[in-house]
Design a protein around this motif. Structure first.
Motif, PDB file in Angstrom:
ATOM      1  N   ILE A 790       1.066  -1.587  -0.378  1.00 33.76           N
ATOM      2  CA  ILE A 790      -0.440   0.413   0.137  1.00 33.76           C
ATOM      3  C   ILE A 790       0.950   0.683   0.392  1.00 33.76           C
ATOM      4  O   ILE A 790       1.614   0.989   0.518  1.00 33.76           O
ATOM      5  CB  ILE A 790      -0.791  -0.153   0.949  1.00 33.76           C
TER       6      ILE A 790
ATOM      7  N   VAL B 219     -15.870  -2.021   6.206  1.00 36.34           N
ATOM      8  CA  VAL B 219     -15.237  -1.877   4.966  1.00 36.34           C
ATOM      9  C   VAL B 219     -15.946  -0.040   4.568  1.00 36.34           C
ATOM     10  O   VAL B 219     -15.692   0.444   3.545  1.00 36.34           O
ATOM     11  CB  VAL B 219     -15.039  -2.634   3.578  1.00 36.34           C
ATOM     12  N   GLN B 247     -11.135 -11.138  -7.400  1.00 36.16           N
ATOM     13  CA  GLN B 247     -10.715 -10.275  -6.875  1.00 36.16           C
ATOM     14  C   GLN B 247      -9.797  -8.703  -7.419  1.00 36.16           C
ATOM     15  O   GLN B 247     -10.485  -7.685  -6.588  1.00 36.16           O
ATOM     16  CB  GLN B 247      -8.431 -10.920  -6.171  1.00 36.16           C
ATOM     17  N   GLY B 251     -11.941  -4.278  -5.383  1.00 36.29           N
ATOM     18  CA  GLY B 251     -11.275  -3.438  -5.071  1.00 36.29           C
ATOM     19  C   GLY B 251     -12.694  -2.365  -5.226  1.00 36.29           C
ATOM     20  O   GLY B 251     -13.026  -0.983  -4.666  1.00 36.29           O
ATOM     21  N   GLY B 252     -13.246  -2.143  -6.412  1.00 33.42           N
ATOM     22  CA  GLY B 252     -14.225  -1.220  -7.149  1.00 33.42           C
ATOM     23  C   GLY B 252     -16.120  -1.546  -6.467  1.00 33.42           C
ATOM     24  O   GLY B 252     -16.835  -0.141  -6.426  1.00 33.42           O
ATOM     25  N   ASP B 255     -15.809   0.889  -1.250  1.00 33.11           N
ATOM     26  CA  ASP B 255     -15.098   2.574  -1.592  1.00 33.11           C
ATOM     27  C   ASP B 255     -15.436   2.691   0.301  1.00 33.11           C
ATOM     28  O   ASP B 255     -16.130   3.188   1.181  1.00 33.11           O
ATOM     29  CB  ASP B 255     -16.788   3.064  -1.457  1.00 33.11           C
ATOM     30  N   ALA B 265      -6.435   2.488   0.749  1.00 32.22           N
ATOM     31  CA  ALA B 265      -5.766   1.414  -0.078  1.00 32.22           C
ATOM     32  C   ALA B 265      -5.073   0.566   0.937  1.00 32.22           C
ATOM     33  O   ALA B 265      -5.736  -0.851   0.412  1.00 32.22           O
ATOM     34  CB  ALA B 265      -4.520   2.266  -0.470  1.00 32.22           C
ATOM     35  N   LYS B 267      -8.113  -1.044   3.354  1.00 33.31           N
ATOM     36  CA  LYS B 267      -8.853  -2.178   2.960  1.00 33.31           C
ATOM     37  C   LYS B 267      -9.041  -3.026   2.031  1.00 33.31           C
ATOM     38  O   LYS B 267      -9.448  -3.649   2.161  1.00 33.31           O
ATOM     39  CB  LYS B 267     -10.045  -0.423   3.435  1.00 33.31           C
ATOM     40  N   ARG B 268      -8.788  -2.359   1.085  1.00 41.08           N
ATOM     41  CA  ARG B 268      -9.205  -2.782  -0.150  1.00 41.08           C
ATOM     42  C   ARG B 268      -8.127  -3.711  -0.150  1.00 41.08           C
ATOM     43  O   ARG B 268      -8.855  -5.191  -0.823  1.00 41.08           O
ATOM     44  CB  ARG B 268      -8.719  -1.949  -1.488  1.00 41.08           C
ATOM     45  N   HIS B 269      -6.689  -3.713  -0.481  1.00 41.43           N
ATOM     46  CA  HIS B 269      -5.932  -4.582   0.155  1.00 41.43           C
ATOM     47  C   HIS B 269      -6.729  -5.865   0.375  1.00 41.43           C
ATOM     48  O   HIS B 269      -6.224  -6.792  -0.035  1.00 41.43           O
ATOM     49  CB  HIS B 269      -4.358  -3.733  -0.516  1.00 41.43           C
ATOM     50  N   ARG B 272      -8.825  -8.007  -0.971  1.00 40.92           N
ATOM     51  CA  ARG B 272      -8.755  -8.565  -2.286  1.00 40.92           C
ATOM     52  C   ARG B 272      -7.895 -10.038  -1.312  1.00 40.92           C
ATOM     53  O   ARG B 272      -8.263 -10.867  -2.105  1.00 40.92           O
ATOM     54  CB  ARG B 272      -7.601  -7.807  -2.710  1.00 40.92           C
TER      55      ARG B 272
END
Lengths: 790, 287, 170
Positions: A790, B219, B247, B251-252, B255, B265, B267-269, B272
């Protein structure tokens, strides 16, 4: 095979694992903590706190609060300033140090968010809180100073304008020659380290009951503290009450770790409130208040580099430490001690002679920072040990090899560190060898390589350390602080032949009363079950330093030992008179006077006591038996008794999530003579876990506006059982020759190096990915960042 | 840290509870287990005038099969969710999530109805309610209605429960033979609110994914379905490529709000990574 | 409106009946009204585990319950379990293993251990640590506590096997 050891002698307790007699009470739910105490007519205080980190107090409207049910008093800073003189947290030996005067409650401005401003005293805490909600304080916000660099910039707002700047203290150490060494070094490693603020989070929050009786002008304070004598002195001087009329009682205490030996504003205010009301007033910080008013610790940014020659020999170290301590220096021990220990302990285990360091201690608008367990040690240790690992990597050496090549040899003592610390005798190499064997290091490395190929990433880290224990008057006394480095004991034999020992070192659960009992029993020659040890009451115990900086066993223990020998001489003297025998031919064993040569029992100690107390008419003329002794001991040899050790940490890093599973920790430690291995090992384990908390979880997070953003136990993460590993402990014993007992301290050793070993282990796990981390705590976010995710 | 004063009522029927609430106006608050409410009261973040204790209403208890649905009474405690055999069999995502809900003593008192009504976006049970496509039974003085989980979680601590309504039961469509599921969360310490958590329920037919519900929590403001990720799996065989495709889309789907300590970033990582692991787990169940 | 409510409950085997302010937590009621100060409050928000008590057979946070909610319940505190010797072996094991220092978390630890060991079998160390996941201790580092609980689990299991054998043999 079954050879007798010294422990097989009767009444041989030193070196023996014995459980704590006073623990049974706690297990039965019969502890007596200040939070439990109820005194007749006792009132409760709640404080209205500042929502701003820096603001002028324009006005206070407390009329509504005064009219609320159950309210007995609403007091402001002005009210208390009439009773209490201000205090300043400086010491003379920190040259140029400055700090503004402090009062129980502020009169004109607040300097951190959460600072107590108004006291509301009512019949119950709930009623006091109800009324506190109605107090209206108008504030005029001032610019907030939070960042350590911004605070030192020219033109920055100055929190205490009368001091001229936000710099509390600037210290420098320079042995000379450092620039030359770096210029000619084969390799240089350097790093910028960040250490998060964290705090003690004792299970029992701060608690105090002040009870002023105007009829006797007597102040009695039940205070959850580790240093009752220090507070007796402070309350007496600042409230103008003769010391003989101030009694501080420290009963069972739910954890302290250095946090409960500082003068807190709320606690000082409680004394004044009790004087104003003539009734007992109780204050128990709730957990939310603890986070914004207990001292915090650490919060250092260190830039450091090491120079090394082509053979991997460390040549020099160059350090710059900036630490921010809040808006005041804490009283009476000051908030410079941590930084002072950081820049003096750097590199302490190693042989290099060239050292330069710069320490800046900065004021900011946060709660005050000061001494908490292992003051400064974890920072000095982490910086030093990480740099040593970086050298190992740079010179392609193993982490054990680089250390054994640079640690001070075990036969090189006594010696002095480049920062002026005098080492009597340390055992780094013996400890390192023992750690390697306990860890089964070579197997761990082989396993690590094998698992890496399967995508499992384990890390191995080690960290050597030096710990400051048994401080003499050079620590506080020479700086003008009225903090004793000596201790006192009164030991008396009761008419039944039992023994009572009243001693100035205090019990915090670490086992002081137990080890004092062991020492007195062994040196007097009685069963330890016949000894009652009494601590924590300035009215009954002699004045002493009590408990700080790992001094209870080493200094308190020696005090007890010498007092016991003095009492024994007295007993044998009167026994000799009764038995018509030369006293040097007698001894005491198992509560009997025995013939020293034949071990033949002559007369029971209880019989001596009976004669002395009830039939003195039968004693030879001129015999005045002294079955009570008072004895004080002040350390006079080395200024400190340094200890040493090494820790190993094994962990598994989930390189996709940044989460760490700590698999195991090993500690090899040398605290000199071990009085009670059971208690020593648990001190180390508890200390290690506090260090692991700092390494992975604990951080007081602040916003740019000086607001603490995680000030609850749900948001501030403390180490819990699931995440903590089993900890294996080994010992090397190098007794100090300064005392007959030979004991040094051990309470801070675990914390000193645990975070450093963890830091090295995480970096070791990350090594294949080229990432590195130099910030504590090592949160998943920081690890993921270091790994480039990140 | 003492709550403001309030008064207390203990109704013994749902109707009595609803009437007590109606009489008190909006200044009343229901309490069941109280494991979220009591701290909020102690911190004076909430201060109702009246606390209506519904913990003694018998009709809110019990777990039973009703046709193709499992009815779970709102007062079912977290510890019962952990041990109830019917829940383990028919509502397995609750069972899988239960050990991650706080700590044993909290689970001994907290109730599933309380957790879902409170609708903390970091909580496991609201998210698994959504993942299993459950329906929430709400009772008011005028009648009963059932709201689908997809329509229930509206915003931060906000649900479809209207003032005057009470959540009395959760109805979970029972697991069918083609169902596969997985649950996990990443938390810094055992029992902490998750950094990111997820439950996946997929229905397979002839080796192909027929339906998928992928629900994340921690999230955003509510539990969230990863609809693009779900959609891309439909009609596919669950293999490495399908997992990677899901995966890539997750991410999309999310939000996450700005957070200094756990940035979006991250959280999204983590989402995935977590989705990859859960789908991988399901993939291995099938093989 | 928030007048005291009369509440009856059984505490440590004794019937207790008295007026309680609704806002009084069970923890404050036990500590202040009944002087059962073995139950401690460390956070007042259900995080530290120092206030655990047994309510109707289950270990819960007494800080996360108002005393009025406990009306009609059966409650046991560390004092009650001590008096009826229900945790004597745990207390001995904690003592011998030095599984406490300041002792403030200890009553809560004992409650968790009491609850865990009321289930059959010997829990693994991981299971013991998991059971303790809501009990904060600042002093010990937890290992001694895990050891003490594990020792008691083994002893109890051995005793129950011995008893089963004895019964089978008789």
């Amino acid at each position: 095979m079954n050879a007798l050891t010294s422990l097989d002698r009767p009444n041989s307790y030193i070196g023996r694992s014995v459980p704590r007699p006073n623990a049974k009470r706690l297990l039965a739910g019969r502890g007596r903590y200040v939070t439990d105490f109820v005194l007749p007519r006792m009132l409760h205080v709640a404080y209205v706190r500042s929502p701003y980190a820096h603001a002028r107090i324009v006005s206070i409207d407390a009329q509504a609060a005064r009219e609320m049910p159950g309210v007995k008093l609403v007091a402001t800073g002005q009210d208390l300033a009439r009773l209490c003189t201000p205090w300043v947290g400086t010491m003379d030996h920190f040259k140029g140090m400055k700090s503004p005067p402090q009062l129980p409650l502020p009169v004109d401005k607040v300097v951190w968010s959460g600072q107590a401003v108004v006291a509301v005293v009512a019949d119950t805490r709930a009623l006091a809180e109800d009324a506190a909600e109605t107090v209206a304080i108008e504030f005029d916000e001032l610019p907030v100073v939070v960042d350590i660099d911004a605070a030192r910039m020219p033109g920055s707002p100055v929190i205490s304008p009368e001091l001229g700047s936000n710099l509390c203290f600037h210290g420098k150490i320079d042995t000379g020659g450092v620039d030359d060494v770096f210029a000619n070094a084969a390799h240089i490693v350097e790093e910028e380290f960040h250490f998060g603020r964290h705090t003690a989070v004792t299970m029992e929050p701060r608690a105090i009951i002040a009870d002023y009786d105007a009829s006797e002008q007597q102040l009695t304070v039940h205070h959850a503290t580790q240093t009752p004598y220090q507070f007796q002195d402070i309350y007496s001087r600042h409230y103008g009450i003769p010391e003989s009329r101030v009694r501080v009682i420290a009963p069972d205490i739910g954890g302290s770790f250095g946090m409960k030996l500082h003068m807190y504003h709320e606690d000082m205010a409680v004394v004044g409130l009790s004087i104003m009301l003539g009734r007992p007033v109780k204050y128990v910080a709730d957990r939310i208040e603890s986070f914004v008013s207990d001292i915090h610790a650490r919060d250092h940014r260190v830039r450091a580099r090491m120079a090394v020659d082509a053979d991997g020999e460390i040549l020099a170290m160059d350090v710059e430490d900036v630490t921010a301590i809040g808006a005041f220096s804490a009283y009476p021990r000051t908030s410079v001690v941590e930084g002072n220990q950081v820049y003096r302990l750097m590199g302490a285990p190693y042989t290099f002679r060239n050292y330069r360091a710069d320490l800046q201690v900065v004021f900011q608008n946060k709660v005050q920072m000061s001494q908490y367990r292992a003051v400064g040690h974890p920072i000095a240790c982490a910086v030093t040990e990480r740099l040593v690992d970086m050298i190992a990597a740079k010179t392609a050496r193993d982490v054990f090899e680089i250390r054994s090549g640079n640690l001070i040899p075990d036969d090189a003592y006594p010696c002095t560190s480049p920062t002026g610390y005098q080492f009597e005798a340390l055992s780094h190499h013996a400890c390192l060898a023992k750690l390697r064997q306990m860890m089964d290091y070579d197997r761990l490395r082989a396993e690590q390589a094998q698992l890496r190929s399967k995508g499992i990433h384990r890390g191995i880290g080690i960290a050597t350390f030096v710990e400051i224990t048994n401080p003499g008057p050079a620590f506080y006394g020479v700086g003008g602080a009225r903090i004793s480095s000596q201790d006192g004991a009164i030991i008396k034999i009761t008419p039944s032949g039992d023994v009572r020992c009243l001693i100035s070192v205090t019990e915090l659960g670490q086992g002081t009363e137990t080890i004092i009992g062991q020492i007195v029993a062994e040196h007097l020659g009685v069963d330890r079950n016949r000894i009652k040890v009494i601590t924590g009451d300035t009215e009954t115990t002699p004045h002493g330093g009590a408990t700080y900086a790992c001094r209870g066993a080493g200094i308190g223990g020696e005090t007890a030992l010498q007092a016991a020998l003095k009492l024994k001489a007295n007993v044998l003297s009167v026994a000799g008179a009764i038995l018509q025998e030369a006293s040097e031919k007698l001894d005491i064993q198992n509560g009997w006077i025995i013939d020293a040569a034949t071990m033949h029992p002559r007369v029971e100690l209880a019989e001596i006591a009976r004669i002395v107390y009830f039939r003195s008419d039968t004693l030879p003329p001129g015999t005045q038996a002294q079955l009570s002794v008072t004895h004080h001991y002040a350390p006079q040899g080395y200024p400190f008794a340094f200890t040493n050790g090494v820790q190993g940490c094994h962990l598994e890093l989930d390189v996709e999530t940044g989460l760490v599973n700590i698999l195991k920790v090993w500690v090899v430690e040398d605290c000199g003579r071990i009085i009670n291995p059971l208690l020593v090992d648990e001190q180390i384990r508890g200390g290690v876990v506090q260090g692991l908390g700092a390494a992975f979880f604990e951080e007081c997070a602040y916003g740019d506006n000086g607001q603490l953003t995680n000030g609850s136990l749900a948001d501030y993460l403390v180490p819990m059982a699931v995440e903590m590993p089993d900890i294996e402990i080994g010992h090397v014993e190098t007794p100090t020759l300064d005392t007959q007992l030979g004991a040094k301290g051990v309470g801070e050793a675990g914390t000193a190096a645990a975070s450093a070993a963890a830091l090295n282990a995480v970096n070791d796990a990350m090594a294949p990915f080229g990432g590195s981390i130099a910030q504590l705590p090592m949160t998943p976010a920081r690890i993921l960042k270091a790994l480039g995710h990140i | 840290m003492k709550a403001r004063a309030f008064s207390y009522a203990r109704p013994s029927t749902v109707m009595e509870a609803l009437e007590t609430f109606a009489d008190a106006g909006e200044d009343a608050s229901y309490v069941a287990g109280g494991q979220s409410l009591v701290p909020a009261l102690a911190l004076r973040l909430q201060a109702p005038q009246l606390l209506i204790d519904i913990a003694h209403i018998e009709a809110l208890r019990g777990v039973e099969l009703q046709g193709g649905w499992l009815r779970i009474g709102a007062l079912t405690r977290h510890c019962e969710v952990l041990t109830d055999p019917l829940i383990a069999r028919h509502a397995p995502l609750y069972h899988a999530a239960a050990p991650h809900v706080a700590h044993p003593a909290i689970r001994n008192r907290g109730t599933i109805g309380g957790s879902i009504s409170h609708s903390d976006p970091a909580s496991e049970f609201p998210a698994m309610t959504l993942a299993m496509g459950a329906e929430l039974e709400l009772v008011s003085r005028t009648g009963t209605r059932r709201v689908a989980a997809d329509d229930f979680f509206i915003d931060l601590f906000q649900t479809a429960i209207e003032p005057g309504e009470l959540l009395v039961a959760i109805h979970v469509p029972v697991i069918r033979p083609g169902h596969r599921w997985a649950f996990h969360e990443f938390a810094r310490r055992r029992g902490d609110y998750a950094l990111v958590g997820c439950g996946v329920l997929a229905e397979f037919s002839d080796g192909l994914i027929e339906q998928a519900r992928i629900v994340f929590f921690s999230v955003g403001n509510t539990p969230l379905r990863a609809r693009q990720a779900e959609q891309c799996l439909i009609g596919k065989r669950l293999d490495e490529a399908a997992v990677a495709a899901a995966q890539a889309l997750v991410g999309g789907d999310l939000d996450p709000p700005e957070d200094e300590h756990v940035p979006p970033a991250m959280k999204r990582h983590l989402a995935r990574v977590l989705l990859g692991r859960l789908l991988g787990q399901i993939m291995r169940q099938d093989s | 409106m928030s007048e005291p409510i009369n509440v009856s409950m059984t505490v440590n085997g004794s019937r207790v009946s008295c007026g309680v302010e609704p806002r009084s937590t069970l923890a404050d009621f036990l500590r202040q009204t009944l002087a059962l100060t073995g139950t401690h409050t460390g956070c007042e928000m259900g995080v530290c585990g120092a206030c655990l008590v047994v309510v109707d057979g289950r270990v819960v946070h007494s800080c996360l319950m108002f005393a009025v909610q406990a009306g009609g319940s059966v409650i046991e505190t560390v004092e009650g379990l001590t008096e009826r010797a229900a945790i004597a072996d745990l207390q001995d094991a904690f003592h011998l293993r030095n599984a406490l220092q300041c002792g403030f978390c200890t009553p809560g630890m004992l409650m968790t251990a009491y609850s865990l060991l009321s289930q059959p079998g010997i829990p693994t160390r991981d299971e013991i640590r998991d059971a303790l996941s809501g009990n904060y201790c600042r002093c010990t580092g937890y290992e001694a506590i895990v050891d003490a609980i594990e020792n008691v689990a083994r002893d109890r299991d051995a005793a129950s096997i011995a008893q089963t054998r004895e019964e089978a043999g008789a």
